[in-house]
Design an enzyme around this catalytic site. Structure first.
Site, mmCIF file in Angstrom:
data_model
loop_
_atom_site.group_PDB
_atom_site.id
_atom_site.type_symbol
_atom_site.label_atom_id
_atom_site.label_comp_id
_atom_site.label_asym_id
_atom_site.label_seq_id
_atom_site.Cartn_x
_atom_site.Cartn_y
_atom_site.Cartn_z
ATOM 1 N N GLY A 46 0.712 -1.083 -0.026
ATOM 2 C CA GLY A 46 0.014 -0.146 -0.030
ATOM 3 C C GLY A 46 0.874 1.129 0.017
ATOM 4 N N GLN A 51 2.833 10.145 1.107
ATOM 5 C CA GLN A 51 3.973 9.569 1.293
ATOM 6 C C GLN A 51 5.080 9.879 0.150
ATOM 7 O OE1 GLN A 51 2.283 5.261 2.031
ATOM 8 N NE2 GLN A 51 4.272 5.242 3.304
ATOM 9 N N CYS A 95 6.065 0.062 7.232
ATOM 10 C CA CYS A 95 5.502 1.262 6.384
ATOM 11 C C CYS A 95 6.640 1.560 5.546
ATOM 12 C CB CYS A 95 5.195 2.420 7.493
ATOM 13 S SG CYS A 95 4.571 3.830 6.476
ATOM 14 N N LEU A 96 6.314 2.112 4.246
ATOM 15 C CA LEU A 96 7.449 2.279 3.386
ATOM 16 C C LEU A 96 8.141 3.591 3.770
ATOM 17 C CD1 LEU A 96 5.860 1.414 0.013
ATOM 18 C CD2 LEU A 96 7.425 0.223 1.366
ATOM 19 N N HIS A 137 -4.579 1.559 7.393
ATOM 20 C CA HIS A 137 -3.231 2.179 7.374
ATOM 21 C C HIS A 137 -3.108 3.361 6.463
ATOM 22 C CE1 HIS A 137 1.515 1.356 7.918
ATOM 23 N NE2 HIS A 137 1.293 2.394 6.879
ATOM 24 N N GLU A 138 -3.427 2.913 5.257
ATOM 25 C CA GLU A 138 -3.315 4.041 4.182
ATOM 26 C C GLU A 138 -4.266 5.057 4.383
ATOM 27 O OE1 GLU A 138 -0.723 3.926 2.542
ATOM 28 O OE2 GLU A 138 -0.299 1.599 2.861
ATOM 29 N N HIS A 141 -2.630 7.492 6.887
ATOM 30 C CA HIS A 141 -1.772 8.524 6.079
ATOM 31 C C HIS A 141 -2.344 9.661 5.664
ATOM 32 C CE1 HIS A 141 2.427 6.553 6.167
ATOM 33 N NE2 HIS A 141 1.544 5.560 5.831
#
Length: 173
Positions: A46, A51, A95-96, A137-138, A141
């Site tokens: 995701g 991000q 997380c990226l 989660h996304e 963000h």
């Protein structure tokens, strides 16, 4: 399609609330394609527009991990949670924007989400399992919230210090 640079925590843009998409345009669809390419390249399941430094309410995800199944890339514009189960599930999230750091987070096990698709059509889906965890989660963000915000302060500070050190090392190159 272009692979975009992923912001690393702490970055003030990761704590900002993203603006709603007024119309799904060709540019936004191209952004979603770039985000999917960036996510697959990372690799991740995701990615949210903040991000990559774009403060728009756009997320992409693909939680198909079985190599025998076809991928299911999704682009969601203005996603919103309509309903969340009382039952929780715990997942070891990463997380990226917080590379190589993982922690258990409790979230609703199931959610119903509404969003606009690439054609501007309204969609709704009931997500469970990893898909439910990922979409929440996304969406976090988009609201300036990171998975580490669910952790106890000491653990959160420890991870943040590691990210500051990583950013210094990356800057030295």
């Amino acid at each position: 399609m272009t692979i975009r640079q992923i912001l690393i925590h702490p970055d003030p843009r990761l704590k900002m609330v993203a603006k709603p998409v007024t119309t799904v345009t060709d540019d936004l669809c191209a952004l979603a394609d770039d985000m999917l390419q960036t996510m697959y390249d990372a690799p991740g399941i995701g990615l949210a527009a903040p991000q990559i430094g774009v403060l728009q309410r756009v997320i992409v995800m693909d939680c198909v991990k079985d190599p025998d199944l076809p991928p299911r890339p999704m682009a969601l514009f203005n996603p919103e949670i309509l309903w969340a189960s009382d039952d929780l599930s715990t997942y070891d999230e990463g997380c990226l924007s917080i590379p190589e750091q993982y922690a258990e987070v409790d979230r609703p096990a199931e959610v119903r989400v509404r969003w606009l698709d690439r054609n501007g059509a309204q969609c709704e889906e009931h997500f469970t399992g990893l898909w439910a965890t990922c979409v929440q989660h996304e969406i976090d963000h988009l609201n300036g919230k990171l998975f580490i915000d669910y952790l106890k302060p000491l653990k959160r500070q420890m991870i943040t210090r590691k990210m500051v050190k990583l950013k210094r090392e990356l800057a030295r190159g």
